[in-house]
Design a protein around this motif. Sequence first.
Motif, PDB file in Angstrom:
ATOM      1  N   LYS A 180      31.943 -14.397  44.031  1.00 47.25           N
ATOM      2  CA  LYS A 180      31.226 -15.880  43.378  1.00 47.25           C
ATOM      3  C   LYS A 180      30.166 -16.913  44.600  1.00 47.25           C
ATOM      4  O   LYS A 180      31.128 -16.341  46.394  1.00 47.25           O
ATOM      5  CB  LYS A 180      31.895 -17.412  42.850  1.00 47.25           C
ATOM      6  CG  LYS A 180      31.966 -16.502  41.219  1.00 47.25           C
ATOM      7  CD  LYS A 180      32.622 -18.189  40.361  1.00 47.25           C
ATOM      8  CE  LYS A 180      33.411 -17.813  39.049  1.00 47.25           C
ATOM      9  NZ  LYS A 180      33.288 -19.070  38.125  1.00 47.25           N
ATOM     10  N   PHE A 181      29.592 -17.665  45.202  1.00 48.86           N
ATOM     11  CA  PHE A 181      28.818 -17.662  46.121  1.00 48.86           C
ATOM     12  C   PHE A 181      30.032 -18.618  46.358  1.00 48.86           C
ATOM     13  O   PHE A 181      30.723 -19.883  45.645  1.00 48.86           O
ATOM     14  CB  PHE A 181      27.302 -18.943  46.287  1.00 48.86           C
ATOM     15  CG  PHE A 181      26.930 -19.536  46.776  1.00 48.86           C
ATOM     16  CD1 PHE A 181      26.564 -18.781  47.887  1.00 48.86           C
ATOM     17  CD2 PHE A 181      26.830 -20.665  46.528  1.00 48.86           C
ATOM     18  CE1 PHE A 181      25.644 -19.625  49.300  1.00 48.86           C
ATOM     19  CE2 PHE A 181      26.547 -21.349  47.619  1.00 48.86           C
ATOM     20  CZ  PHE A 181      25.733 -20.980  48.838  1.00 48.86           C
ATOM     21  N   ALA A 221      19.006 -23.178  55.076  1.00 46.62           N
ATOM     22  CA  ALA A 221      18.126 -23.367  54.350  1.00 46.62           C
ATOM     23  C   ALA A 221      17.489 -21.710  53.872  1.00 46.62           C
ATOM     24  O   ALA A 221      17.580 -21.539  52.511  1.00 46.62           O
ATOM     25  CB  ALA A 221      16.892 -24.299  53.623  1.00 46.62           C
ATOM     26  N   LYS A 222      16.967 -21.308  54.693  1.00 48.81           N
ATOM     27  CA  LYS A 222      17.055 -20.303  54.914  1.00 48.81           C
ATOM     28  C   LYS A 222      18.725 -19.410  54.707  1.00 48.81           C
ATOM     29  O   LYS A 222      18.210 -18.473  53.815  1.00 48.81           O
ATOM     30  CB  LYS A 222      16.384 -19.105  55.944  1.00 48.81           C
ATOM     31  CG  LYS A 222      15.106 -19.705  55.698  1.00 48.81           C
ATOM     32  CD  LYS A 222      14.042 -19.607  56.954  1.00 48.81           C
ATOM     33  CE  LYS A 222      13.013 -20.017  57.090  1.00 48.81           C
ATOM     34  NZ  LYS A 222      12.149 -19.013  58.819  1.00 48.81           N
ATOM     35  N   GLU A 273      23.051 -16.705  48.393  1.00 48.94           N
ATOM     36  CA  GLU A 273      23.038 -17.172  47.245  1.00 48.94           C
ATOM     37  C   GLU A 273      22.420 -15.998  46.261  1.00 48.94           C
ATOM     38  O   GLU A 273      22.946 -15.543  45.743  1.00 48.94           O
ATOM     39  CB  GLU A 273      22.068 -18.314  46.594  1.00 48.94           C
ATOM     40  CG  GLU A 273      22.810 -19.660  47.145  1.00 48.94           C
ATOM     41  CD  GLU A 273      21.770 -21.064  46.403  1.00 48.94           C
ATOM     42  OE1 GLU A 273      22.381 -21.827  46.696  1.00 48.94           O
ATOM     43  OE2 GLU A 273      21.092 -21.175  46.977  1.00 48.94           O
ATOM     44  N   LEU A 274      21.515 -15.469  47.174  1.00 47.71           N
ATOM     45  CA  LEU A 274      20.753 -14.173  47.011  1.00 47.71           C
ATOM     46  C   LEU A 274      21.639 -12.973  46.734  1.00 47.71           C
ATOM     47  O   LEU A 274      21.613 -12.115  45.710  1.00 47.71           O
ATOM     48  CB  LEU A 274      19.347 -13.737  47.050  1.00 47.71           C
ATOM     49  CG  LEU A 274      18.049 -14.884  46.804  1.00 47.71           C
ATOM     50  CD1 LEU A 274      16.539 -14.532  48.342  1.00 47.71           C
ATOM     51  CD2 LEU A 274      17.418 -14.456  45.547  1.00 47.71           C
ATOM     52  N   GLU A 319      20.405  -6.508  52.304  1.00 47.15           N
ATOM     53  CA  GLU A 319      19.370  -6.606  52.073  1.00 47.15           C
ATOM     54  C   GLU A 319      19.607  -8.593  52.378  1.00 47.15           C
ATOM     55  O   GLU A 319      18.920  -8.530  53.585  1.00 47.15           O
ATOM     56  CB  GLU A 319      17.525  -6.326  51.551  1.00 47.15           C
ATOM     57  CG  GLU A 319      16.570  -7.061  51.673  1.00 47.15           C
ATOM     58  CD  GLU A 319      15.610  -7.263  50.973  1.00 47.15           C
ATOM     59  OE1 GLU A 319      14.423  -7.897  50.652  1.00 47.15           O
ATOM     60  OE2 GLU A 319      15.396  -5.909  50.082  1.00 47.15           O
ATOM     61  N   HIS A 320      19.888  -9.065  51.333  1.00 44.33           N
ATOM     62  CA  HIS A 320      19.815 -10.663  51.704  1.00 44.33           C
ATOM     63  C   HIS A 320      21.479 -10.980  51.712  1.00 44.33           C
ATOM     64  O   HIS A 320      21.091 -11.951  53.316  1.00 44.33           O
ATOM     65  CB  HIS A 320      19.863 -11.156  50.102  1.00 44.33           C
ATOM     66  CG  HIS A 320      19.241 -10.975  49.057  1.00 44.33           C
ATOM     67  ND1 HIS A 320      17.973 -11.717  48.935  1.00 44.33           N
ATOM     68  CD2 HIS A 320      19.512 -10.013  47.419  1.00 44.33           C
ATOM     69  CE1 HIS A 320      17.488 -10.601  47.805  1.00 44.33           C
ATOM     70  NE2 HIS A 320      18.454 -10.364  46.768  1.00 44.33           N
ATOM     71  N   PHE A 321      21.405 -10.427  52.658  1.00 41.70           N
ATOM     72  CA  PHE A 321      23.064 -10.110  53.324  1.00 41.70           C
ATOM     73  C   PHE A 321      22.360 -10.715  54.757  1.00 41.70           C
ATOM     74  O   PHE A 321      22.469 -11.419  55.988  1.00 41.70           O
ATOM     75  CB  PHE A 321      23.889  -9.140  53.205  1.00 41.70           C
ATOM     76  CG  PHE A 321      25.075  -9.883  54.217  1.00 41.70           C
ATOM     77  CD1 PHE A 321      26.503 -10.263  53.913  1.00 41.70           C
ATOM     78  CD2 PHE A 321      25.080  -8.682  55.623  1.00 41.70           C
ATOM     79  CE1 PHE A 321      27.360 -10.916  54.824  1.00 41.70           C
ATOM     80  CE2 PHE A 321      26.350  -9.484  56.847  1.00 41.70           C
ATOM     81  CZ  PHE A 321      27.137  -9.710  55.715  1.00 41.70           C
ATOM     82  N   ASN A 322      20.982  -9.903  55.208  1.00 43.13           N
ATOM     83  CA  ASN A 322      21.299  -9.400  56.189  1.00 43.13           C
ATOM     84  C   ASN A 322      20.203 -10.189  56.898  1.00 43.13           C
ATOM     85  O   ASN A 322      20.242 -10.844  57.857  1.00 43.13           O
ATOM     86  CB  ASN A 322      20.247  -8.001  57.027  1.00 43.13           C
ATOM     87  CG  ASN A 322      20.936  -6.322  57.253  1.00 43.13           C
ATOM     88  OD1 ASN A 322      22.706  -7.275  57.235  1.00 43.13           O
ATOM     89  ND2 ASN A 322      20.886  -5.446  56.718  1.00 43.13           N
ATOM     90  N   ASN A 323      19.542 -10.135  55.805  1.00 42.97           N
ATOM     91  CA  ASN A 323      18.511 -11.676  55.930  1.00 42.97           C
ATOM     92  C   ASN A 323      18.781 -13.213  56.417  1.00 42.97           C
ATOM     93  O   ASN A 323      18.769 -14.038  57.194  1.00 42.97           O
ATOM     94  CB  ASN A 323      17.342 -12.508  54.807  1.00 42.97           C
ATOM     95  CG  ASN A 323      16.622 -10.788  54.241  1.00 42.97           C
ATOM     96  OD1 ASN A 323      15.828 -10.078  55.513  1.00 42.97           O
ATOM     97  ND2 ASN A 323      15.945 -10.413  53.183  1.00 42.97           N
TER      98      ASN A 323
END
Length: 152
Positions: free
Chosen positions: A76-77, A104-105, A111-112, A122-126
């Motif tokens: 979970k987040f 916020a980014k 969360e993604l 990808e979301h982690f690296n973002n």
Amino acid sequence: MKQFILLFTFAFLTISCDKKAEEKATDKEACEADSKVNNDGFEMYEMSEMAALMEQMYVDNERLKERIIKGDTIGKFPQHFIKIHKAVMTDETDKDAFFNEQAAKFIKAQELIYQDPKNAKEHFNNGIDACIKCHEVKCGGPIPKIKKLYIE
């Protein structure tokens, strides 16, 4: 004559040692009065709420990185990440529009990871990108450490 020189040297050393003892006592009293100095005479660093939160987020992301790499369940987040918007900073002037945008980014990317585990890498690296972009402007010190979080 030798005795006179020896006596003079002894007196000089005795007086010097007394002055050093007084200076040490004064230094010790000053240190004890300063709550940020410990018994060893080292200055203690008090971490701001934001710094402590970022340290915790780093540890959480190290663990998350390992789970993503191994293909484990993501979980979970972590809700404490949301505190990034309210945590007290070392320098409150750093909490500006740029910081809020990068925060916020980061939160959105985090969360993604949990909403879209297929693209977790990808979301982690973002999220790591958002951290680095902010730290390039605000506080560059931790950038090398943050870069270690990237998943290759």
